[in-house]
Design a protein around this motif. Structure first.
Motif, PDB file in Angstrom:
ATOM      1  N   LYS A 179       0.809  -1.214   0.000  1.00  0.00           N
ATOM      2  CA  LYS A 179       0.000   0.000   0.000  1.00  0.00           C
ATOM      3  C   LYS A 179       0.848   1.271   0.000  1.00  0.00           C
ATOM      4  N   LEU A 180       2.135   1.149   0.317  1.00  0.00           N
ATOM      5  CA  LEU A 180       3.011   2.322   0.417  1.00  0.00           C
ATOM      6  C   LEU A 180       3.518   2.747  -0.963  1.00  0.00           C
ATOM      7  N   PRO A 181       3.716   4.043  -1.172  1.00  0.00           N
ATOM      8  CA  PRO A 181       4.232   4.533  -2.462  1.00  0.00           C
ATOM      9  C   PRO A 181       5.746   4.384  -2.544  1.00  0.00           C
ATOM     10  N   LEU A 182       6.218   3.152  -2.489  1.00  0.00           N
ATOM     11  CA  LEU A 182       7.653   2.892  -2.493  1.00  0.00           C
ATOM     12  C   LEU A 182       8.235   3.025  -3.894  1.00  0.00           C
ATOM     13  N   PRO A 183       9.471   3.557  -4.000  1.00  0.00           N
ATOM     14  CA  PRO A 183      10.371   3.981  -2.928  1.00  0.00           C
ATOM     15  C   PRO A 183      10.318   5.478  -2.653  1.00  0.00           C
ATOM     16  N   ASN A 184       9.214   6.119  -2.953  1.00  0.00           N
ATOM     17  CA  ASN A 184       9.137   7.584  -2.898  1.00  0.00           C
ATOM     18  C   ASN A 184       8.722   8.125  -1.542  1.00  0.00           C
ATOM     19  N   ILE A 185       9.302   7.565  -0.480  1.00  0.00           N
ATOM     20  CA  ILE A 185       9.101   8.107   0.853  1.00  0.00           C
ATOM     21  C   ILE A 185      10.465   8.264   1.518  1.00  0.00           C
ATOM     22  N   THR A 186      10.524   9.051   2.587  1.00  0.00           N
ATOM     23  CA  THR A 186      11.782   9.250   3.305  1.00  0.00           C
ATOM     24  C   THR A 186      11.924   8.199   4.410  1.00  0.00           C
ATOM     25  N   VAL A 187      13.119   8.074   4.946  1.00  0.00           N
ATOM     26  CA  VAL A 187      13.343   7.095   6.007  1.00  0.00           C
ATOM     27  C   VAL A 187      12.567   7.459   7.269  1.00  0.00           C
ATOM     28  N   LYS A 188      12.396   8.753   7.524  1.00  0.00           N
ATOM     29  CA  LYS A 188      11.640   9.158   8.718  1.00  0.00           C
ATOM     30  C   LYS A 188      10.166   8.778   8.575  1.00  0.00           C
ATOM     31  N   GLU A 189       9.638   8.875   7.366  1.00  0.00           N
ATOM     32  CA  GLU A 189       8.269   8.413   7.127  1.00  0.00           C
ATOM     33  C   GLU A 189       8.201   6.892   7.231  1.00  0.00           C
ATOM     34  N   ALA A 190       9.241   6.208   6.727  1.00  0.00           N
ATOM     35  CA  ALA A 190       9.259   4.748   6.741  1.00  0.00           C
ATOM     36  C   ALA A 190       9.324   4.194   8.163  1.00  0.00           C
ATOM     37  N   VAL A 191       9.963   4.925   9.067  1.00  0.00           N
ATOM     38  CA  VAL A 191      10.034   4.479  10.466  1.00  0.00           C
ATOM     39  C   VAL A 191       8.632   4.347  11.045  1.00  0.00           C
ATOM     40  N   LYS A 192       7.773   5.319  10.784  1.00  0.00           N
ATOM     41  CA  LYS A 192       6.400   5.273  11.292  1.00  0.00           C
ATOM     42  C   LYS A 192       5.615   4.131  10.646  1.00  0.00           C
ATOM     43  N   HIS A 193       5.801   3.957   9.333  1.00  0.00           N
ATOM     44  CA  HIS A 193       5.120   2.866   8.642  1.00  0.00           C
ATOM     45  C   HIS A 193       5.613   1.512   9.152  1.00  0.00           C
ATOM     46  N   ALA A 194       6.918   1.386   9.370  1.00  0.00           N
ATOM     47  CA  ALA A 194       7.486   0.118   9.811  1.00  0.00           C
ATOM     48  C   ALA A 194       6.944  -0.293  11.174  1.00  0.00           C
ATOM     49  N   ALA A 195       6.862   0.669  12.095  1.00  0.00           N
ATOM     50  CA  ALA A 195       6.326   0.369  13.429  1.00  0.00           C
ATOM     51  C   ALA A 195       4.876  -0.088  13.329  1.00  0.00           C
ATOM     52  N   ARG A 196       4.092   0.609  12.516  1.00  0.00           N
ATOM     53  CA  ARG A 196       2.681   0.245  12.367  1.00  0.00           C
ATOM     54  C   ARG A 196       2.535  -1.148  11.766  1.00  0.00           C
ATOM     55  N   ILE A 197       3.369  -1.463  10.780  1.00  0.00           N
ATOM     56  CA  ILE A 197       3.282  -2.763  10.116  1.00  0.00           C
ATOM     57  C   ILE A 197       3.670  -3.893  11.061  1.00  0.00           C
ATOM     58  N   ILE A 198       4.721  -3.697  11.848  1.00  0.00           N
ATOM     59  CA  ILE A 198       5.142  -4.728  12.800  1.00  0.00           C
ATOM     60  C   ILE A 198       4.053  -4.970  13.841  1.00  0.00           C
ATOM     61  N   TYR A 199       3.457  -3.908  14.356  1.00  0.00           N
ATOM     62  CA  TYR A 199       2.378  -4.064  15.339  1.00  0.00           C
ATOM     63  C   TYR A 199       1.164  -4.743  14.705  1.00  0.00           C
ATOM     64  N   PHE A 200       0.865  -4.383  13.465  1.00  0.00           N
ATOM     65  CA  PHE A 200      -0.268  -4.984  12.767  1.00  0.00           C
ATOM     66  C   PHE A 200      -0.031  -6.470  12.542  1.00  0.00           C
ATOM     67  N   ALA A 201       1.193  -6.829  12.099  1.00  0.00           N
ATOM     68  CA  ALA A 201       1.524  -8.228  11.847  1.00  0.00           C
ATOM     69  C   ALA A 201       1.504  -9.030  13.145  1.00  0.00           C
ATOM     70  N   HIS A 202       1.956  -8.433  14.243  1.00  0.00           N
ATOM     71  CA  HIS A 202       1.944  -9.112  15.534  1.00  0.00           C
ATOM     72  C   HIS A 202       0.510  -9.377  15.995  1.00  0.00           C
ATOM     73  N   ASP A 203      -0.343  -8.375  15.842  1.00  0.00           N
ATOM     74  CA  ASP A 203      -1.736  -8.521  16.250  1.00  0.00           C
ATOM     75  C   ASP A 203      -2.471  -9.504  15.362  1.00  0.00           C
ATOM     76  N   ASP A 204      -2.096  -9.562  14.085  1.00  0.00           N
ATOM     77  CA  ASP A 204      -2.770 -10.448  13.132  1.00  0.00           C
ATOM     78  C   ASP A 204      -2.536 -11.916  13.459  1.00  0.00           C
ATOM     79  N   ASN A 205      -1.431 -12.217  14.155  1.00  0.00           N
ATOM     80  CA  ASN A 205      -1.136 -13.599  14.518  1.00  0.00           C
ATOM     81  C   ASN A 205      -1.882 -14.047  15.769  1.00  0.00           C
ATOM     82  N   SER A 206      -2.507 -13.082  16.465  1.00  0.00           N
ATOM     83  CA  SER A 206      -3.342 -13.379  17.636  1.00  0.00           C
ATOM     84  C   SER A 206      -2.601 -14.201  18.688  1.00  0.00           C
ATOM     85  N   LYS A 207      -1.372 -13.837  18.937  1.00  0.00           N
ATOM     86  CA  LYS A 207      -0.595 -14.498  19.976  1.00  0.00           C
ATOM     87  C   LYS A 207      -0.291 -13.500  21.090  1.00  0.00           C
ATOM     88  N   ASP A 208      -0.245 -14.000  22.301  1.00  0.00           N
ATOM     89  CA  ASP A 208      -0.086 -13.130  23.462  1.00  0.00           C
ATOM     90  C   ASP A 208       1.368 -12.882  23.847  1.00  0.00           C
TER      91      ASP A 208
END
Length: 271
Positions: A179-208
């Motif tokens: 969904k991201l407009p890669l590679p046309n984003i900055t690393v500072k923007e990517a940091v926020k996206h990366a954190a959101r994606i990791i949290y989303f992937a963790h929650d999607d696995n439904s493990k505690d």
């Protein structure tokens, strides 16, 4: 996958009648049970992020790093068996040092990925060894090629990516990366996206299981001049940890996004 009664899963050196190497498939399964790791290639660098699962409350926070520095301009993140990842990282450092010794220059990211792919593939050929139970995401910045992101799989195949994901949450992470407009984003923007994606992937696995977010980037401070192209970076990059305040801010936004049900905004991928 099943190999019960076939007898073709006992050795690397034997193919099944339909051309499968079961040992490689088993190694891939080991990777799928590991924590999620992602890489995002940007116009001014590359970001690496991993979901570091916490197996014990006695572990020291921030220890047992999952992202390693291979050379000053290259970082490597692995998902899968941690001992295999450490050996794979050690080999990558040896390859980078060997290149510096013979060519008197840092190793290009693509060349390192090729060498590591060949090394991983060699472990799929002989009955005396087994494939590496890791998939490695290699990120760096070349003087000529700019930002580079490669992923080497247990089979030895390596591909260049704008966004790469591996581990147990790879499917959810890949869907978000697309969904991201890669590679046309900055690393500072990517940091926020990366954190959101990791949290989303963790929650999607439904493990505690608890986890820590580990994040690094490779970037160069000086952007190119208008003559060489806006947004293109020249010169060797530097691999380092993302500043703690940026990671904390990104985690805060990621948690808020999870509470609100995620980010509904979808953007087309530009390659």
């Amino acid at each position: 996958m099943t190999s019960i009664g076939t007898g073709y899963d006992l050795s690397n050196s034997v193919f099944s009648p339909d051309g499968r190497n079961f040992q490689v498939e088993y190694a891939t399964k080991a990777v799928e049970n590991g924590g999620t790791a992602i890489g995002i290639r940007c116009k001014d660098g590359v970001v690496l992020a991993v979901e570091k699962l916490i197996g014990s409350k006695l572990l020291v926070p921030g220890s047992n790093k999952r992202i390693a520095m291979v050379d000053r301009h290259v970082g490597l993140a692995c998902s899968g068996l941690i001992p295999d990842a450490r050996h794979f990282t050690s080999r990558a450092r040896s390859e980078a040092a060997s290149w510096r010794k013979f060519y008197h220059t840092p190793i290009p990211v693509s060349s390192l990925a090729d060498r590591m792919g060949g090394y991983a593939q060699a472990y799929t050929l002989y009955s005396s060894v087994r494939p590496f139970g890791v998939t490695a995401i290699i990120a760096g910045m070349d003087e000529e090629g700019g930002p580079g992101l490669w992923m080497v799989e247990p089979s030895g195949v390596g591909w260049g990516y704008f966004g790469a994901a591996t581990g147990r949450g790879r499917q959810a992470a890949k869907a978000e990366l697309e969904k991201l407009p890669l590679p046309n984003i900055t690393v500072k923007e990517a940091v926020k996206h990366a954190a959101r994606i990791i949290y989303f992937a963790h929650d999607d696995n439904s493990k505690d299981k608890d986890f820590e977010l580990e994040m690094t980037w490779v970037r160069h401070e000086k952007l190119a001049t208008a003559e060489s192209g806006e947004g293109i970076v020249k010169g060797w990059g530097k691999h380092e940890e993302v500043p703690k305040e940026l990671v904390a801010e990104a985690e805060k936004l990621a948690k808020e996004s999870m509470v609100e049900g995620g980010d509904d905004e979808e953007m087309e991928v530009e390659e």
